[in-house]
Design a protein around this motif. Structure first.
Motif, mmCIF file in Angstrom:
data_model
loop_
_atom_site.group_PDB
_atom_site.id
_atom_site.type_symbol
_atom_site.label_atom_id
_atom_site.label_comp_id
_atom_site.label_asym_id
_atom_site.label_seq_id
_atom_site.Cartn_x
_atom_site.Cartn_y
_atom_site.Cartn_z
ATOM 1 N N ALA A 50 0.857 -1.187 0.000
ATOM 2 C CA ALA A 50 0.000 0.000 0.000
ATOM 3 C C ALA A 50 0.891 1.234 0.000
ATOM 4 O O ALA A 50 1.925 1.276 0.673
ATOM 5 N N TYR A 51 0.500 2.224 -0.782
ATOM 6 C CA TYR A 51 1.226 3.488 -0.889
ATOM 7 C C TYR A 51 0.243 4.608 -0.549
ATOM 8 O O TYR A 51 -0.713 4.834 -1.292
ATOM 9 N N THR A 52 0.454 5.297 0.566
ATOM 10 C CA THR A 52 -0.410 6.395 0.979
ATOM 11 C C THR A 52 0.350 7.703 0.817
ATOM 12 O O THR A 52 1.455 7.854 1.336
ATOM 13 N N THR A 53 -0.268 8.650 0.113
ATOM 14 C CA THR A 53 0.374 9.932 -0.198
ATOM 15 C C THR A 53 -0.560 11.066 0.214
ATOM 16 O O THR A 53 -1.760 11.004 -0.067
ATOM 17 N N VAL A 54 -0.008 12.091 0.861
ATOM 18 C CA VAL A 54 -0.762 13.306 1.189
ATOM 19 C C VAL A 54 0.027 14.502 0.677
ATOM 20 O O VAL A 54 1.266 14.473 0.638
ATOM 21 N N ALA A 55 -0.697 15.552 0.265
ATOM 22 C CA ALA A 55 -0.025 16.734 -0.279
ATOM 23 C C ALA A 55 -0.814 17.992 0.062
ATOM 24 O O ALA A 55 -2.037 17.961 0.201
ATOM 25 N N LEU A 56 -0.071 19.098 0.181
ATOM 26 C CA LEU A 56 -0.651 20.416 0.399
ATOM 27 C C LEU A 56 0.055 21.372 -0.554
ATOM 28 O O LEU A 56 1.292 21.412 -0.594
ATOM 29 N N SER A 57 -0.720 22.125 -1.342
ATOM 30 C CA SER A 57 -0.156 23.023 -2.350
ATOM 31 C C SER A 57 -0.782 24.402 -2.243
ATOM 32 O O SER A 57 -1.925 24.544 -1.843
ATOM 33 N N ASN A 58 -0.005 25.403 -2.656
ATOM 34 C CA ASN A 58 -0.518 26.760 -2.815
ATOM 35 C C ASN A 58 -0.198 27.185 -4.238
ATOM 36 O O ASN A 58 0.957 27.113 -4.662
ATOM 37 N N LEU A 59 -1.210 27.603 -4.987
ATOM 38 C CA LEU A 59 -1.062 28.010 -6.384
ATOM 39 C C LEU A 59 -1.422 29.486 -6.489
ATOM 40 O O LEU A 59 -2.528 29.883 -6.116
ATOM 41 N N PHE A 60 -0.493 30.305 -6.964
ATOM 42 C CA PHE A 60 -0.745 31.734 -7.098
ATOM 43 C C PHE A 60 -0.571 32.133 -8.555
ATOM 44 O O PHE A 60 0.519 32.010 -9.116
#
Length: 118
Positions: free
Chosen positions: A61-71
């Motif tokens: 199992a591969y669990t991925t989390v991400a947080l991004s800011n796009l300007f």
């Protein structure tokens, strides 16, 4: 203040469940991915995106989390910052896209960039 207007915060939730069969002449396996995320448009030019996914494949199992800011600087040019973390289980090595696989089960990345669409 009369005549002034504060931009409203908008939010969009997205999700997907996907199963694919991967095979060659000798064997076959299924990969299933569940993904969920939220896009917050803070202003017409700035968005925050948070999401995560888990992929199950061949006992791992591969669990991925991400947080991004796009300007958005313009219609075609955008600055971005993204933090991503992945944890692999079942003896698998973490492997985020465009990075070498981790020697262990976890991997993190921090990316900053400028994107321009031609």
């Amino acid at each position: 203040m009369a005549g002034s207007r504060t931009p409203s915060l908008t939010c969009a939730v997205h999700g997907i469940l996907n199963t694919v069969r991967i095979s060659n002449a000798a064997e076959a396996a299924h990969a299933t991915t569940a993904e969920l995320g939220v896009n917050w448009s803070m202003t017409p030019f700035n968005a925050v995106v948070a999401g995560g996914s888990t992929t199950w494949f061949n006992g791992h199992a591969y669990t991925t989390v991400a947080l991004s800011n796009l300007f958005h600087l313009s219609v075609r040019t955008m600055l971005y910052a993204e933090a991503t973390y992945q944890h692999a289980s079942g003896g698998a090595k973490a492997a985020l896209p465009s990075l070498a696989p981790s020697p262990g089960g976890s991997q993190a990345s921090l990316r900053f960039g400028l994107q321009h669409f031609f």
